[in-house]
Design a protein around this motif. Structure first.
Motif, PDB file in Angstrom:
ATOM      1  N   GLU A   1      55.756  36.693  44.970  1.00 36.13           N
ATOM      2  CA  GLU A   1      55.096  36.146  43.784  1.00 36.13           C
ATOM      3  C   GLU A   1      55.199  37.071  42.581  1.00 36.13           C
ATOM      4  O   GLU A   1      55.195  36.612  41.440  1.00 36.13           O
ATOM      5  CB  GLU A   1      53.634  35.841  44.102  1.00 36.13           C
TER       6      GLU A   1
ATOM      7  N   ASP B   1      51.242  41.310  44.868  1.00 33.48           N
ATOM      8  CA  ASP B   1      51.491  41.050  46.289  1.00 33.48           C
ATOM      9  C   ASP B   1      50.617  41.873  47.230  1.00 33.48           C
ATOM     10  O   ASP B   1      50.301  41.406  48.334  1.00 33.48           O
ATOM     11  CB  ASP B   1      52.965  41.304  46.604  1.00 33.48           C
TER      12      ASP B   1
ATOM     13  N   ARG C   1      46.741  41.211  45.525  1.00 34.19           N
ATOM     14  CA  ARG C   1      46.516  39.769  45.394  1.00 34.19           C
ATOM     15  C   ARG C   1      45.805  39.402  44.098  1.00 34.19           C
ATOM     16  O   ARG C   1      45.017  38.459  44.028  1.00 34.19           O
ATOM     17  CB  ARG C   1      45.733  39.210  46.587  1.00 34.19           C
TER      18      ARG C   1
ATOM     19  N   LYS D   1      46.366  37.859  40.710  1.00 38.48           N
ATOM     20  CA  LYS D   1      47.379  37.086  39.991  1.00 38.48           C
ATOM     21  C   LYS D   1      46.816  36.008  39.080  1.00 38.48           C
ATOM     22  O   LYS D   1      47.551  35.424  38.278  1.00 38.48           O
ATOM     23  CB  LYS D   1      48.338  36.436  40.994  1.00 38.48           C
TER      24      LYS D   1
END
Length: 397
Positions: free
Chosen positions: A11, A321, A324, A326
């Motif tokens: 991501e 990542d 976490r 985001k």
């Protein structure tokens, strides 16, 4: 490596791409401003210097490389044969080169001799791009007609084009292919390297090292014997542009080789930092010989910007990542998933406001206030891109 790990989506790559595109639109808007700090602008080719604007493009090339292994591997998992994959690579390269050629010629277009305004030409060009590379749902004959219409518009624009000297305007020429063209050549070289070498880390690193050393050898005068073929066959930027992209490919291949190992996530972060340090050492080590210059694509520029890319991606990987975190990037998401659309929207805006004669007051385009204006403009472009996506307008090559 399992199929699951091969297709796993990192991501942080999408968010890194979105943030880089946000910065690209921001710095590309500087031409509308007055009093932009020198450290934020492009440095002159003769200077031993590098501004913020000189870093954004290398980071984007690095991200192109990050995406290549996942994109090609996912196509293999879907059952695409080698011929289809190579065709897709060539098709994407063609699209980038074609758009790059038109945009470069736009920069030198003149009103004299053309039957339409330069800005009408610009709008028609972008509309044609949208018609050709929009993602249409289904295979309706109407959609094929739209693509054909787009190519016909581009052909007509090429016929009526005049550029260069207003007193003696010329037809469209290749010039230097433009930013999109440079991306296209770098993508072609690195995608083919990965296509043949797959996730063999030793060969991938060898490909990266070759491009870096090719750039170094060119500046050291070791490739002068190739001067007879330089004008016809050469690696774009003397290896510098694909070197950035291949650095990204290397980072992704390392990740893909580590995903099945216990504790690989944290170890991967350290590897990225080590690669960044090595790139910095190379960059600053070669600086005394040829200086830092984006215009000349010196080895120092390649090394230092590669180091910045590794460090920036390491931070994004840690934040997105590993931690976490985001949600903060949700507003930027369209720039990461519809990057080409986002890149082209400003071309429409600049042409339209020029045609209608709209311009902000000078105090809103000067100094810090002007920089805030450009930041807001960049964010607005991304929001508009998201709205276009919702109504079915999203470019993909």
């Amino acid at each position: 490596m399992s199929k699951k790990s091969a297709s796993f989506r990192v991501e942080s790559i999408d968010i890194f791409r979105a943030l880089t595109m946000f910065l690209m639109i921001f710095v590309n808007d500087f031409w509308t401003l007055k009093g932009v700090p020198q450290w934020m602008q492009h440095s002159k080719g003769s200077d031993d210097a590098m501004g913020l604007s000189d870093v954004v493009f290398p980071c984007f090339l690095f991200i192109v490389g990050l995406s290549i292994p996942f994109a090609i591997s996912n196509r293999r998992m879907k059952g695409d044969g080698n011929g289809i994959i190579v065709f897709h690579i060539l098709e994407r390269t063609f699209a980038l080169l074609l758009m790059g050629i038109y945009i470069v010629n736009l920069e030198s277009a003149v009103r004299e001799g053309m039957v339409v305004s330069k800005y009408v030409w610009q709008i028609a060009m972008v509309v044609a791009f949208f018609l050709i590379w929009n993602v249409y749902k289904g295979n309706d004959v109407r959609f094929t007609s739209m693509k054909i219409l787009g190519y016909l518009i581009l052909a007509a624009l090429a016929v009526i084009y005049k550029g260069g000297d207003p007193a003696n305007p010329s037809s469209m020429e290749t010039h230097w292919y433009g930013i999109l063209g440079l991306i296209g050549w770098a993508y072609l070289i690195c995608a083919l390297i990965y296509f043949f070498m797959k996730d063999n880390l030793g060969l991938i690193i060898g490909g990266w090292a070759f491009l870096v050393l090719f750039n170094l050898a060119d500046f050291a005068g070791m490739l002068d014997f190739l001067d007879p073929v330089r004008a016809k066959v050469w690696i774009v930027g003397s290896g510098s542009m694909p070197a950035f992209t291949m650095a990204g490919v290397t980072a992704s291949v390392i990740y893909r080789n580590m995903t099945s190992k216990s504790g690989a996530s944290q170890n991967y972060l350290w590897i990225l930092l080590i690669l960044g340090i090595l790139a910095f050492a190379y960059g600053f080590g070669t600086r005394p010989f040829w200086g830092i210059s984006k215009i000349r694509a010196t080895p120092a520029w390649v090394g230092i910007c590669s180091g910045i890319s590794f460090f920036a991606f390491a931070f994004m990987y840690w934040l997105v990542d590993l931690r976490r975190s985001k949600s903060w990037a949700d507003i930027l998401k369209p720039a990461g998933t519809s990057t080409l659309t986002c890149y082209l929207v400003p071309y429409l805006w600049y042409a339209i406001i020029t045609l209608v004669g709209f311009s902000l007051p000078l105090f809103l385009r000067t100094g810090i206030v002007g920089l805030v204006k450009s930041l807001c403009f960049s964010l607005l472009v991304i929001v508009v891109t998201g709205l276009l996506n919702r109504v079915g307008i999203r470019l993909k090559i």
